[in-house]
Design an enzyme around this catalytic site. Structure first.
Site, PDB file in Angstrom:
ATOM      1  N   CYS A  93      16.200   5.741  -8.531  1.00  0.00           N
ATOM      2  CA  CYS A  93      15.502   4.505  -8.833  1.00  0.00           C
ATOM      3  C   CYS A  93      15.627   4.012 -10.157  1.00  0.00           C
ATOM      4  O   CYS A  93      15.284   2.917 -10.151  1.00  0.00           O
ATOM      5  CB  CYS A  93      13.911   5.004  -8.078  1.00  0.00           C
ATOM      6  SG  CYS A  93      13.591   5.142  -6.877  1.00  0.00           S
ATOM      7  N   ARG A 221      -0.428  -8.888  -0.300  1.00  0.00           N
ATOM      8  CA  ARG A 221      -1.323  -8.690   0.893  1.00  0.00           C
ATOM      9  C   ARG A 221      -2.895  -8.839   0.257  1.00  0.00           C
ATOM     10  O   ARG A 221      -3.122  -8.460  -0.783  1.00  0.00           O
ATOM     11  CB  ARG A 221      -1.060  -7.360   1.366  1.00  0.00           C
ATOM     12  CG  ARG A 221       0.255  -7.161   2.225  1.00  0.00           C
ATOM     13  CD  ARG A 221       0.245  -5.491   2.455  1.00  0.00           C
ATOM     14  NE  ARG A 221       0.647  -4.920   1.133  1.00  0.00           N
ATOM     15  CZ  ARG A 221       1.204  -3.734   0.926  1.00  0.00           C
ATOM     16  NH1 ARG A 221       1.439  -2.719   2.141  1.00  0.00           N
ATOM     17  NH2 ARG A 221       1.363  -3.080  -0.122  1.00  0.00           N
ATOM     18  N   GLU A 222      -3.428  -9.409   1.323  1.00  0.00           N
ATOM     19  CA  GLU A 222      -4.858  -9.383   0.978  1.00  0.00           C
ATOM     20  C   GLU A 222      -5.678  -8.143   1.093  1.00  0.00           C
ATOM     21  O   GLU A 222      -5.444  -7.344   2.277  1.00  0.00           O
ATOM     22  CB  GLU A 222      -5.691 -10.604   1.862  1.00  0.00           C
ATOM     23  CG  GLU A 222      -5.263 -11.819   1.517  1.00  0.00           C
ATOM     24  CD  GLU A 222      -5.501 -12.558   0.551  1.00  0.00           C
ATOM     25  OE1 GLU A 222      -6.753 -12.155  -0.229  1.00  0.00           O
ATOM     26  OE2 GLU A 222      -5.020 -13.282  -0.142  1.00  0.00           O
ATOM     27  N   SER A 246       4.526   2.280  -3.216  1.00  0.00           N
ATOM     28  CA  SER A 246       5.585   1.246  -3.272  1.00  0.00           C
ATOM     29  C   SER A 246       6.121   0.688  -1.731  1.00  0.00           C
ATOM     30  O   SER A 246       6.113   1.553  -0.643  1.00  0.00           O
ATOM     31  CB  SER A 246       6.602   1.407  -3.949  1.00  0.00           C
ATOM     32  OG  SER A 246       7.481   2.556  -3.792  1.00  0.00           O
ATOM     33  N   HIS A 347       9.605  -2.651  -3.999  1.00  0.00           N
ATOM     34  CA  HIS A 347      10.564  -1.742  -4.805  1.00  0.00           C
ATOM     35  C   HIS A 347      11.850  -1.594  -4.276  1.00  0.00           C
ATOM     36  O   HIS A 347      11.988  -0.753  -3.506  1.00  0.00           O
ATOM     37  CB  HIS A 347       9.716  -0.417  -4.810  1.00  0.00           C
ATOM     38  CG  HIS A 347      10.550   0.835  -5.722  1.00  0.00           C
ATOM     39  ND1 HIS A 347      11.263   0.173  -6.859  1.00  0.00           N
ATOM     40  CD2 HIS A 347      10.328   2.089  -5.680  1.00  0.00           C
ATOM     41  CE1 HIS A 347      11.816   1.377  -7.072  1.00  0.00           C
ATOM     42  NE2 HIS A 347      11.492   2.612  -6.400  1.00  0.00           N
ATOM     43  N   CYS A 377      10.205   6.494 -12.689  1.00  0.00           N
ATOM     44  CA  CYS A 377      10.195   7.962 -12.184  1.00  0.00           C
ATOM     45  C   CYS A 377      11.716   7.667 -11.308  1.00  0.00           C
ATOM     46  O   CYS A 377      11.918   6.484 -10.802  1.00  0.00           O
ATOM     47  CB  CYS A 377       9.339   8.709 -11.373  1.00  0.00           C
ATOM     48  SG  CYS A 377       8.893   7.564  -9.825  1.00  0.00           S
ATOM     49  N   GLY A 379      14.627   9.867  -8.240  1.00  0.00           N
ATOM     50  CA  GLY A 379      15.075  10.893  -7.531  1.00  0.00           C
ATOM     51  C   GLY A 379      15.846  11.974  -8.265  1.00  0.00           C
ATOM     52  O   GLY A 379      16.584  11.597  -9.302  1.00  0.00           O
TER      53      GLY A 379
END
Length: 391
Positions: A93, A221-222, A246, A347, A377, A379
């Site tokens: 990541c 999103r609501e 994420s 993400h 962070c 992997g």
């Protein structure tokens, strides 16, 4: 020796899984953003894509259409000059962020004067982990005896380590959505976004022959606390849900770096520099708790304290990752992910590091502040950290 500075940074909107960007080949998505970052810089300066010497891109799942050095294939797909070299890196990541560290390092070493750092992940089209093959046990030798949990278990271990509760992560997830909604309503992302033309797919994910201009992040999103409370945890007995983790997403981002003297010779205004950078190994048992260490490292290298930082962009892989980091470093949370993060925005893993640098730069400029910390962070129990300063 050179003095690396950021002169331009841009990103695509972030599409949700099987969403607005899913009809676009990964090389087309990255190529569009590579071209956009040069075009945006060159409008006033006469800078051309041929002035770029190297491109380094981050991509996590280098498989299928993201294989074969996608940074190079994307560059050529966009019709950009063939003499420009390109490399693709995998730092999980942290790939897109580490790409920036590497390009800046090449400029500092005097190896190049102009370079692009970028990142891509088309997760709708290339599933996370596809490059591991059907038998994931082959990744590790039979002699491997390290307790390195999967990302979901890691998030739960981190929560237990710091005494983080279900209510804590739900409150954080709700705030991420609230801040992202506010940012879009106020136009805070407008300057950093490069709209993308993408094919429209039908319900069977087949092209309709139509195209749409995508100019907004799709993952918002609501959300309410009551709604979050009804979501089932990903792991039985755990605290993280789809509302506090994420999103699987599609996106690309690019940052144009130059030697300061060369930038000024082109009539370009240097916008930021790196004060400190780090890639650190973290504790395998917790896997994703590395931002604690990478933040400590870059603050030490810069001779700074967390209170010196004006803006923090820390990736919201899981809510517990950010909350753990916050409990150790005790920042002013009003300075952290002020426009939301990966829980709300998404993400696209190889892209996110370059996206966070892009967002941090634009937020510093919007608020007329100086210093930003970017950390993630990654992997393999890794973490990237960068402090940038506006010029």
């Amino acid at each position: 020796m050179g003095y690396p500075v950021i002169v331009e940074a841009t990103r695509s909107p972030i599409g949700k899984r099987n969403g607005w960007l899913s009809g676009l080949h990964a090389t087309e998505l990255l190529g569009a953003v590579q071209k956009a970052v040069v075009d945006k810089a060159g409008i006033q300066s006469g800078l051309h894509a041929g002035d770029v010497e190297q491109v380094i891109g981050g991509c996590v799942t280098q498989f299928g259409e993201q294989s074969n050095n996608i940074s190079r294939v994307a560059w050529l797909t966009a019709g950009l000059p063939e003499h420009v070299g390109a490399t693709t890196v995998d730092c999980q990541c942290g790939s897109g962020q580490q790409a920036n560290h590497l390009i800046a390092g090449l400029i500092a070493a005097g190896a190049i004067d102009v370079g692009i750092a970028c990142g891509i992940e088309a997760m709708s089209r290339v599933g996370l982990g596809a490059n591991a093959g059907p038998d994931r046990s082959l990744i590790r030798a039979q002699s491997w005896d390290i307790d390195l949990p999967n990302q979901f278990e890691a998030a739960e271990r981190i929560a237990k380590r710091r005494g983080i509760t279900r209510e804590d992560v739900d409150v954080f997830g709700l705030e991420s959505q609230r801040r992202a909604q506010r940012a879009w309503a106020e136009g805070r992302f407008d300057r950093e976004i490069s709209p993308i033309q993408a094919p429209v797919l039908d319900e069977q994910n087949q092209p309709t022959g139509e195209r749409r201009l995508v100019f907004r992040d799709q993952g918002l999103r609501e959300t309410t606390m009551a709604g979050l409370g009804e979501l089932k945890p990903v792991l039985e007995g755990g605290i993280h849900t789809a509302g506090t983790s994420s999103q699987i997403s599609d996106g690309a981002a690019a940052v144009l770096w130059m030697d300061e003297a060369v930038a000024r010779a082109h009539g370009l205004t240097p916008r930021a520099r790196i004060v400190a950078q780090a890639l650190v190994g973290a504790e395998p048992y917790y896997h994703l708790d590395g931002p604690v260490q990478s933040t400590a490292k870059v603050l030490e290298k810069a001779g700074m304290k967390i209170g010196d930082i004006d803006i923090v962009e820390i990736n919201e892989a899981f809510a517990s990752v950010v909350l753990s980091w916050a409990r150790v470093h005790e920042p002013d949370m009003d300075r952290v992910n002020v426009n939301g993060g990966a829980i709300a925005l998404g993400h696209p893993v190889g892209c996110t590091g370059s996206r966070l640098i892009t967002t941090a730069l634009h937020e510093l400029e919007r608020t007329d502040q100086s210093l930003a910390l970017i950390t993630m962070c990654a992997g393999g129990a890794l973490s990237t950290g960068t402090i940038i300063e506006r010029i």
